[in-house]
Scaffold this motif. Structure first.
Motif, PDB file in Angstrom:
ATOM      1  N   THR A  68       1.058  -1.132   0.077  1.00  0.00           N
ATOM      2  CA  THR A  68       0.094   0.115  -0.009  1.00  0.00           C
ATOM      3  C   THR A  68       1.027   1.021  -0.024  1.00  0.00           C
ATOM      4  O   THR A  68       1.869   1.519   0.683  1.00  0.00           O
TER       5      THR A  68
ATOM      6  N   THR B  57      -7.747   0.524   4.513  1.00  0.00           N
ATOM      7  CA  THR B  57      -6.966  -0.733   3.777  1.00  0.00           C
ATOM      8  C   THR B  57      -6.905  -0.870   2.517  1.00  0.00           C
ATOM      9  O   THR B  57      -7.287  -1.999   2.010  1.00  0.00           O
TER      10      THR B  57
ATOM     11  N   LYS C  77      -5.687  -1.301  -1.026  1.00  0.00           N
ATOM     12  CA  LYS C  77      -4.565  -2.069  -1.483  1.00  0.00           C
ATOM     13  C   LYS C  77      -4.323  -1.424  -3.259  1.00  0.00           C
ATOM     14  O   LYS C  77      -5.227  -2.138  -3.868  1.00  0.00           O
TER      15      LYS C  77
ATOM     16  N   ASN D  53     -10.877  -3.593  -3.645  1.00  0.00           N
ATOM     17  CA  ASN D  53     -10.426  -2.580  -3.464  1.00  0.00           C
ATOM     18  C   ASN D  53     -11.208  -1.388  -3.829  1.00  0.00           C
ATOM     19  O   ASN D  53     -11.157  -0.175  -3.248  1.00  0.00           O
TER      20      ASN D  53
END
Ligand SMILES: Nc1ncnc2c1ncn2[C@@H]1O[C@H](COP(=O)(O)OP(=O)(O)OP(=O)(O)O)[C@@H](O)[C@H]1O
Ligand SMILES: [Mg+2]
Lengths: 337, 514
Positions: free
Chosen positions: A4, B399, B401, B416
């Motif tokens: 990330t 979170t 990604k 995502n």
């Protein structure tokens, strides 16, 4: 493993693609779309400089800009319309109507009123276009096509088919033809309009909303974007720019006709925008590239003249270039999907 | 290379079953970033083979390679011992391989029946044979038990109905291998049951079914073989009979998960009301009244089509409201204006991320900041630096990604993409959040992260409405549950009364609770 990237907010570009050729180019030109117009433009410029000695003369270059001043203004505004998912085919007629209205008003009133009246005409046409497209949900293609007939008819009415002279109006030529640093005011105005609109599109909240409205109108609306208002404003800007273009040319050339501009101008503007890599499908585009696209087409015309090539070829070449530009856009979309 | 396609000899065409598909050492990279690395699997005929893994693990990529939608960078595929060289989904079709994509592909301008037979129209001399087409459609409808009118324009279908169209399309192709990418993500529980029956009957008739799913119970009950992927690597391929939810989770996440849901933290008894909905009427919403308190998580359950999303959109003032009122913190929300709702502190995450949520071609950054650009701009001037900082911290919190925040949304995995909508709604902490199917297509680990997020936001004082077709999710999260049926609130359950039976009863049976 895909990490990330949140810890490195500054590394925005495709960093971990390594130092591949592709990402290097990307960094150099921002995006391949920019490269797609910038590289051909530079090549053409260099070729013309070598092939024709008068080309690089300041007079020639300023002349090109002066001739393109109106088109640059209109195309910069038209980019906003296209990015928001619309299209404006009425700019050619608006250009003529605003020009003749300014000319007529100037016969009896001061030049300031003449210019304001012309601009007002453009803004009103744009507002009508925008309202019809958003509130009545008529496709922008049809709306602006119909509007272009109406406006053309109005311009004929205003002039009775006669030439409108602006040369006799005190101050009208000063507005467009006075020079600063040897560059005429028409060019300065065009530069100003292009810079403002390009920056609006790329750096302001309004520009983001324009992109969102063209990218996915329904999603944008649910995300709180006032899509209809955003679209109406793009048409108002486009109408205003078309009017400014008409006024600029009326002053530059000393006269204007109700048949000036018209569909051929509308198409030329559209061609410039598309050659600049703005997607006809909306949701993507840039004012800088539009300016390059317009000037690219102008350079071709200028080059053909200087080199003494049969001008009929010019149209054919322009058509081919358009096809290449649209083809590249399609290819880019497919590559992304 | 493809001599088997060139000669006139009868090669194995669509409809042939009984062959195993073998994938050997397949790798795939996107822009230098590996999505799959050296993955080998064998898909046996007549078996249900599940692919599981976190969001972005590479499940869809592997499914697409098997169906010919994507070409692998390395590795090979064989079908019944013959090498497969596919460069398009059409090539996949000629080998009897069909996909039902995670991101649905429906042509909105065509009718349901036209969509089902798209690309395989029944025609003579270029003219579509309408009667024959309708007959085949009825046959399919009967086989699946789906109640869809063939002449409805697809544009009017709900997500679940579009899903059904895709399933019918795959069945109409008489495929020998069907790849289903999260087919039940948009379906309600009884629709899922129908889907499960279809999957079983497909397998029984010799078709291989590849099932990509985040519902581990579904995976365990349906599949024969389970392949787990993590970060593009093959972790294991096991017989489903020996697997448990716990063992699968460990394989997917590389760690175990203590519980699916965080502990419920009920609001104080004296928590003030933040949202009051009174006698609200709108299309498909009939006289709904309820209130929501600070810190409360209110679940809305019901069958797909019961009017849950319509209620959400009416509250959000996105739908035309014909009667009733919505009060947000004492303020009357009126008109037809989502923009105003958002700026007053009412945010909605819509149910279909592709159509209603995201600008698929634009960057992650632009998608996240869109709703509240005003927070990262001054005098209309967007500050890129502030925007990037805000988006980066939101991506971390939710979170997400992604290799970079300048990637277009299309390049993110489905889960995502969903999290991007969450990130967007958190740009400025709202007073009330309505989340319509908040975890559709999200993996177990991230689901837990989203649940934690919801509970945390509620604890900080936000009022939250969760609409979900996953009953378990409503039961696990909500402090109070409304059950909807035919646009009405048919039951309100709180405390000890919240149970699966009570919700199902209210969802299915006619009663006059309100
Ligand atoms: N077209 C694409 N371009 C660039 N990257 C991509 C593309 N498609 C997928 N990826 C990347 O490849 C990885 C694997 O994606 P994939 O869609 O296979 O995940 P998935 O396991 O199906 O996840 P999910 O459960 O969220 O659907 C992800 O990191 C994703 O961002
Ligand atoms: Mg997927």
């Amino acid at each position: 493993m895909t990490e990330t990237l949140t810890d490195h907010p500054d590394v925005e570009d495709l960093g971990n693609a390594g130092l591949s050729m592709k990402s290097g180019l990307r960094r150099l030109f921002g995006s391949w779309r920019t490269a797609g117009i910038l590289i051909p433009f530079l090549i053409l410029f260099v070729v013309l400089s070598i092939a024709s000695s008068p080309f690089l003369h300041t007079t020639n270059l300023i002349n090109i800009l002066d001739q393109q001043a109106a088109v640059l203004c209109i195309a910069a505004a038209g980019t906003l319309v296209l990015v928001a998912g619309g299209i404006d085919l009425s700019v050619g007629s608006t250009y003529a109507l605003a020009g003749v209205v300014a000319g007529e008003v100037g016969q009896h009133h001061s030049v300031v009123w003449a210019i304001l009246a012309g601009l007002l005409v453009g803004l009103v046409v744009g507002l009508l276009n925008g309202v019809i497209v958003t509130v009545f949900r008529i496709s922008p293609l049809i709306t602006t096509l119909a509007m272009s007939y109406i406006i053309y008819g109005l311009a004929l009415k205003v002039t009775n088919g006669n030439l409108v002279l602006t040369g006799s109006i005190p101050g009208f030529q000063t507005f467009t033809n006075s020079t600063f640093l040897t560059v005429p005011s028409a060019v300065w105005m065009a530069i100003g309009v292009v810079i403002v609109l390009a920056v609006v599109l790329s750096r302001t909240t309004y520009g983001r909303y324009v992109v969102a409205a063209g990218g996915n109108a329904e999603a944008a609306r649910l995300a709180g974007v006032r899509v209809n208002a955003i679209k109406i404003i793009t048409f108002v800007i486009s109408g205003g720019a078309a009017a400014l273009g008409g006024i600029i040319d009326a002053g530059r050339l000393g006269s204007i006709l109700s048949t000036s501009g018209g569909p051929s101008l509308s198409f030329l503007v559209l061609a410039g925008i598309v050659v600049g890599g703005t997607s006809i499908a909306g949701g993507e585009g840039s004012g800088w590239r539009t300016a390059l696209g317009v000037l690219f087409i102008a350079l071709i015309g200028n080059g053909f003249n200087l080199l003494g090539v049969d001008p009929n070829w010019q149209q054919i070449v322009l058509g081919l270039i358009l096809l290449v530009a649209v083809g590249l856009d399609m290819w880019a979309r497919r590559a992304k999907a | 290379m493809s001599e088997e396609n060139l000669d006139g000899a009868p090669h194995r065409a669509a409809g042939t079953t009984g062959d195993d598909l073998v994938v050997t050492g397949v790798s795939k990279r996107f822009g230098g970033v590996p999505a799959l690395q050296n993955v080998s699997v064998t898909i046996e005929a007549g078996k249900v083979h599940a692919f599981i893994g976190e969001n972005g693990a590479g499940k869809s990529t592997l499914g697409k390679i098997i169906a010919g939608v994507l070409a692998p960078d390395e590795g090979a595929l064989t079908l019944g011992g013959r090498a497969l060289h596919m460069t398009s989904p059409r090539d996949g079709l000629t080998h009897g391989i069909v996909t039902i994509a995670q991101e649905l592909a429906i042509v909105p301008g065509l009718t349901v029946a036209d969509n089902v037979f798209l690309g395989a129209e029944i025609a003579t001399g270029g003219f579509v044979r309408r009667r024959e087409l309708r007959r085949r459609f009825r046959e399919l409808a009967h086989r699946t038990g789906f109640e869809l009118r063939p002449e409805t324009p697809a544009a009017y279908l709900s997500t679940a109905d579009k899903q059904k169209v895709e399933i019918m399309r795959a069945l109409s192709r008489r495929a020998s291998i069907v790849v289903m990418d999260e087919p039940s993500a948009a379906l309600s529980s009884h629709e899922s049951k129908a889907l499960h029956d279809i999957i079983r009957s497909l397998a029984a008739s010799g078709t291989a079914v590849i099932l990509i799913s985040h519902f581990l119970s579904e995976v365990l009950s349906l599949s024969d073989t389970i392949t787990t992927l993590r970060d593009g690597h093959l972790i294991s391929t096991v017989d489903a009979r020996g697997a448990t939810q716990e063992s699968l989770i460990v394989g997917m996440l590389g760690r175990s998960l203590s519980a699916t849901f965080p502990e419920k933290q009920f609001p104080h008894d004296d928590a003030p009301v933040v949202l009051e909905v009174a006698n609200l009427c709108a299309p498909k919403v009939d006289n709904c009244t309820f209130s929501l308190r600070r810190g409360e998580i209110l679940g809305i359950a019901g069958l797909v089509g019961a009017g849950r999303s319509e209620l959400a959109r009416a509250i959000f003032r996105d739908a035309k409201v014909s009667a009733g009122s919505v009060r947000l913190g004492g303020d009357n929300l009126s008109g037809h204006n989502p923009h105003r709702s958002i700026h007053r502190g009412l945010v909605m995450i819509p149910e279909s991320r592709k159509e209603l949520g995201l600008m698929m071609g634009r960057s992650v950054r632009e998608n996240v900041s869109l709703s509240r650009l005003d927070l990262v701009s001054r005098l209309s001037w967007v500050s890129r630096l502030r925007e990037r900082r805000a988006v980066a911290s939101l991506m971390e919190r939710t979170t997400v990604k992604a290799a970079s925040m300048s990637l277009p949304a299309t390049m993110l995995s489905g889960g995502n993409q969903q999290k991007l909508l969450f990130a967007r709604s958190m740009m400025k902490t709202p007073a009330v959040l309505i989340a319509d199917e908040p975890t559709r297509g999200v993996d177990v680990g991230s689901k837990r992260a989203i649940y934690d997020l919801l509970v945390e936001m509620a604890r900080e004082g936000m009022g939250i409405i969760v609409i979900s077709s996953e009953l378990e999710e409503v039961l696990g999260l909500a402090h109070r549950v409304l059950v909807m049926r035919h646009g009405r609130i048919s039951a309100e359950l709180a405390g000890q009364d919240i149970s699966e039976e009570a919700v199902l009863e209210a969802a299915f049976t006619e009663n006059s609770a309100s």
